[in-house]
Design an enzyme around this catalytic site. Structure first.
Site, PDB file in Angstrom:
ATOM      1  N   GLU A 186     -11.424   1.909   2.959  1.00  0.00           N
ATOM      2  CA  GLU A 186     -11.064   0.547   3.460  1.00  0.00           C
ATOM      3  C   GLU A 186     -10.316   0.308   4.631  1.00  0.00           C
ATOM      4  O   GLU A 186      -9.720   1.187   5.267  1.00  0.00           O
ATOM      5  CB  GLU A 186      -9.931   0.108   2.313  1.00  0.00           C
TER       6      GLU A 186
ATOM      7  N   GLU B 154      -2.861   4.557   1.937  1.00  0.00           N
ATOM      8  CA  GLU B 154      -3.328   3.073   2.042  1.00  0.00           C
ATOM      9  C   GLU B 154      -2.292   1.855   2.108  1.00  0.00           C
ATOM     10  O   GLU B 154      -1.997   1.306   1.100  1.00  0.00           O
ATOM     11  CB  GLU B 154      -4.327   2.872   1.083  1.00  0.00           C
TER      12      GLU B 154
ATOM     13  N   HIS C 240      -8.223  -6.156  -4.617  1.00  0.00           N
ATOM     14  CA  HIS C 240      -9.618  -5.919  -5.771  1.00  0.00           C
ATOM     15  C   HIS C 240     -10.036  -7.320  -5.910  1.00  0.00           C
ATOM     16  O   HIS C 240     -10.790  -7.609  -6.961  1.00  0.00           O
ATOM     17  CB  HIS C 240      -8.813  -5.388  -7.037  1.00  0.00           C
TER      18      HIS C 240
END
Length: 402
Positions: free
Chosen positions: A261, A357, A231
């Site tokens: 991503e 992820e 982040h």
């Protein structure tokens, strides 16, 4: 001059909601069933995610409280006067506006909609201590109970309309990813790549959903050391040859979050970087296979841990292996009961939408330093799982040349 504490501002006609009337009524039906089963007379929601889910309105607080009061026969949002008639036009149901003329007019509005002496459900995971105390003073004879965990479970199972919106979000995220790749170049700032990607996604959201609000879509594009945190914000750092890159595209449609991503390298990748990247892709591929109806979240995490452990990389894993999707954002919301972590025993069910992820991060000074992560979105169905992310991953596709 005596100024009112609350007003109604029905300015203009109701706008076209993102979801159908049948969809919104069905959400309220599930909520009211829980309220009846739990002997809750009235629910007072305060979070962006629950107000959006049950009212189709995304608020912008700017330091002011907001609310949604739901009973067995009525649904009314509580919004600030600064927003004018927009909450009425956008929201599904009625609207009551509190003014700034006196302190704590929000709680006066609550008193108008919630009869004291009732059993009132609030979100324990959202209400802060000050608000909790003021709510107790406003409703001194009411019993305050939690409704946040129950509504999270309601939101975890997506409707067909939600899944269609998430599917379109994934498509638009892929477009943002392509725009990132298009903008990558030597000495190009991270911010320039991110702006190009975000603009591409916003244009497509406006084209695909001409009646929606345009807000909150963003891209985190990270390079070099900035890839160490998932982040980390965009900076003006300029891309150099041999850099590890992280592409993170987040189209927001009506408060609904989707994401893409990817790990990339610019121009070249050394042997250790390639090895780490391929190991993380191996974990990603296995994770995609493990997401199936009837599987526990914790069991997925434990099996994927073994792959990292075999390569002595488990200590470099930074967070869980995935999470739920829906009305959530980096500003608000999280269906914490549907995360692919060792401490979550939730069983995957048809209608759930989750990410895979995996990420590892090796700190500066180590060979292969940087953050490696991939991210796909999967729709869980009975007997089948659909991966709605189409952007390729891995070294074969994502070593970007000038």
């Amino acid at each position: 001059m005596s100024m009112p504490k609350t007003v109604t501002i029905e300015n203009g006609e109701k706008q076209i909601n993102m979801f159908s009337k049948e969809e919104m009524l069905n959400r309220l039906k599930h909520l009211r069933k829980h309220m009846a089963d739990a002997d809750i007379d009235v629910a007072l929601f305060t979070s962006i995610h629950n107000i959006n889910y049950f009212n189709d309105f995304v608020y912008c607080s700017f330091g002011r409280p907001y609310g949604l009061v739901v009973t067995q026969d009525k649904s009314t949002s509580i919004t600030a006067n600064i927003d004018g008639g927009q909450p009425y036009r956008r929201g599904f149901g009625e609207n009551l506006v509190f003014t700034d003329w006196q302190r704590d007019n929000y709680f006066y509005a609550v008193q108008q909609l919630v009869k004291d002496g009732r059993r009132v459900g609030i979100e324990y995971d959202h209400v802060n201590l000050e608000t909790f105390k003021k709510l107790g003073n406003a409703l001194p004879h009411s019993e305050i109970v939690d409704i946040g965990q129950a509504t999270m479970k309601i939101r975890m199972i997506k409707s067909e309309e939600e899944i269609e919106l998430i599917r379109n979000g994934a498509r638009i995220a892929d477009m943002g990813g392509a725009a990132c790749v298009e903008a990558i170049g030597e000495n190009v700032g991270e911010h320039e790549v991110a702006l190009h990607s975000t603009n591409a996604m916003i244009h497509e959201i406006a084209r695909s959903y001409p009646d929606t609000e345009i807000r909150d879509t963003w891209t985190w594009f990270q390079s070099g050391i900035n890839t160490d945190g998932a982040h980390n914000p965009v900076t003006s750092r300029k891309i150099q040859k041999g850099d590890i890159l992280s592409l993170n595209c987040f189209p927001m449609i009506a408060g609904y979050y989707t994401a893409l991503e990817r790990t990339l390298f610019f121009e070249s990748v050394n042997d250790r970087e390639l090895e780490l990247w391929e190991i993380n892709c191996k974990v990603h591929k296995r994770g995609l296979e493990l997401i199936q109806t009837g599987t526990r979240c914790c069991d997925i995490a434990l099996e994927l841990n073994q792959i990292y452990q075999e390569h002595d990389l488990l200590q470099y894993r930074t967070f869980g292996y995935g999470h739920s999707f829906g009305t959530l954002c980096h500003y608000y919301g999280r269906e914490a009961g549907l995360e692919l972590r060792e401490d979550i025993e939730t069983v995957l069910e048809p209608g759930m939408v989750v990410s895979m992820e995996p990420m590892i991060m090796l700190p500066e000074g180590m060979d292969g330093a940087g953050g490696y992560r991939e991210h796909d979105i999967l729709v869980v169905r009975e007997g089948v799982v659909e991966n709605i992310t189409k952007f390729p991953f891995g070294p074969e596709q994502n070593i970007i040349k000038s």
